[in-house]
Motif scaffolding. Sequence first.
Motif, mmCIF file in Angstrom:
data_model
loop_
_atom_site.group_PDB
_atom_site.id
_atom_site.type_symbol
_atom_site.label_atom_id
_atom_site.label_comp_id
_atom_site.label_asym_id
_atom_site.label_seq_id
_atom_site.Cartn_x
_atom_site.Cartn_y
_atom_site.Cartn_z
ATOM 1 N N HIS A 72 0.825 -1.204 0.000
ATOM 2 C CA HIS A 72 0.000 0.000 0.000
ATOM 3 C C HIS A 72 0.865 1.262 0.000
ATOM 4 C CE1 HIS A 72 -3.736 -2.258 1.107
ATOM 5 N NE2 HIS A 72 -2.819 -3.118 1.538
ATOM 6 N N ARG A 73 0.423 2.254 -0.777
ATOM 7 C CA ARG A 73 1.040 3.572 -0.746
ATOM 8 C C ARG A 73 0.309 4.410 0.298
ATOM 9 N NH1 ARG A 73 3.776 6.720 -4.707
ATOM 10 N NH2 ARG A 73 3.259 5.194 -6.326
ATOM 11 N N GLU A 103 -3.562 4.125 -1.490
ATOM 12 C CA GLU A 103 -4.000 3.175 -2.518
ATOM 13 C C GLU A 103 -3.241 1.862 -2.370
ATOM 14 O OE1 GLU A 103 -2.975 4.274 -6.504
ATOM 15 O OE2 GLU A 103 -1.087 5.205 -5.923
ATOM 16 N N GLU A 104 -3.869 0.769 -2.801
ATOM 17 C CA GLU A 104 -3.211 -0.541 -2.831
ATOM 18 C C GLU A 104 -2.544 -0.717 -4.184
ATOM 19 O OE1 GLU A 104 -4.229 -5.338 -2.579
ATOM 20 O OE2 GLU A 104 -5.642 -3.876 -1.737
ATOM 21 N N MET A 105 -1.283 -1.145 -4.155
ATOM 22 C CA MET A 105 -0.526 -1.302 -5.392
ATOM 23 C C MET A 105 -0.881 -2.634 -6.055
ATOM 24 S SD MET A 105 1.076 1.521 -5.418
ATOM 25 C CE MET A 105 2.194 1.258 -6.803
ATOM 26 N N GLU A 106 -0.921 -2.619 -7.379
ATOM 27 C CA GLU A 106 -1.216 -3.837 -8.120
ATOM 28 C C GLU A 106 0.014 -4.755 -8.129
ATOM 29 O OE1 GLU A 106 -2.498 -5.295 -12.636
ATOM 30 O OE2 GLU A 106 -2.272 -3.162 -12.163
ATOM 31 N N HIS A 166 7.498 5.165 -8.584
ATOM 32 C CA HIS A 166 7.431 4.287 -7.411
ATOM 33 C C HIS A 166 7.888 4.974 -6.127
ATOM 34 C CE1 HIS A 166 7.679 0.877 -10.493
ATOM 35 N NE2 HIS A 166 6.520 0.737 -9.885
ATOM 36 N N PHE A 194 5.559 3.690 1.671
ATOM 37 C CA PHE A 194 4.748 2.485 1.493
ATOM 38 C C PHE A 194 4.743 1.668 2.785
ATOM 39 C CE2 PHE A 194 5.778 3.777 -2.725
ATOM 40 C CZ PHE A 194 4.775 3.297 -3.558
#
Length: 369
Positions: free
Chosen positions: A203-204, A209-212, A235, A239
């Motif tokens: 997650h950021r 947001e959740e990273m793919e 990037h 995080f």
Amino acid sequence: MKPCWVLLTLAILWLELQNGACQQVNRRKEAGENRIRPGGKRAKVRYPKLKEKEAGGRGQSILTQVLDKGRFLRLGESVSLSPGNNIELRCKGSNIGWSYPIYLDTYNDSRLSIKKSDKYSQFILTSPSAADTGMYSCWVTLCDGSECLKDPDRTSRTYIYFPDKDDLFVPSTIHFEIVYLRPDRTAVIPCRVTSPLAKVSLHREVPPEEMEVDGTLVSYDPTKGFILQKPSPEHQGVFYCKAVTKAIPQISTKYQLLYVEVPSGPPYVTIEASLSSARGGDNINITCTVLGEPEMDVTFTWTYPGQNLRPVSVRDSWRLINRGMGHTTRISQSVIAVDDLETIDFGRYICRAKNKRGETAVATSVHSN
């Protein structure tokens, strides 16, 4: 006449049956089964010896775990063990090297002991916890005089998990860790888990947001963490990882990702004096500066007039700076200060900066007015 033919036929049949029985007994003896020596003792059957690979030599793991009642378990790529229960590992060989989580050495942990014998080396860790999760390996060391090498054909390793519902992530003494991103190599966000069954997401923090995780550009390895195959400036940021099992979700340490784009090699050095010409009684500072990779340590040495004859002060420091488009660079400096100049202080000042890729020397002169 007829009774004679009957008797003759029965006699021939009896002889054939006897010959067949004798041949069957002979065949059994030739096969080596149920051999009887004179005196009625049974002879042992000798089987051919197995080759080294068949008997468990270079082709098999030399690392085992000692279980209760003298039982042994040959370890594979990974294993999950209960925290709190002492573990004993053994590695076959008379000259064995070991590798294990580095913090056990860093803190000189008394729970760890290694004992050696002629046939094997014994590794004992008492009261293991979630923090002991990591890679454990051993190898045979081959020595020729004073030169010793690791035998790649007789090396074994296993990743040991110590699952703990209260510590889904491997505990760390660092609560905010920096991860450097480079365009020419992979980057790892090291949020390792104590159980291979935990489901982990990245997650950021801002924007939240959740990273793919597609398994290609971004993937997860429970023994390493999240792996970024092609890091880029996008990037960058703060995080964290989230782990979920049957218990309540847990959050990892936070990671600051910084993008780096500086040349790799010997230090790039500049030198500057506060005064290029001075007079007796003046004070001067000469600064040696290196711009380089953020985690690349730099050491400085000085050569100057009046060395070992006059007292001077030298101060070394470093910090991280941003240089356009979010690129992060480390600036390292060494400052030599000379107070109340005397005649022997005038001349050439040489600064040498060294990192693990090489050394660079620069110089400047201080002249008398």
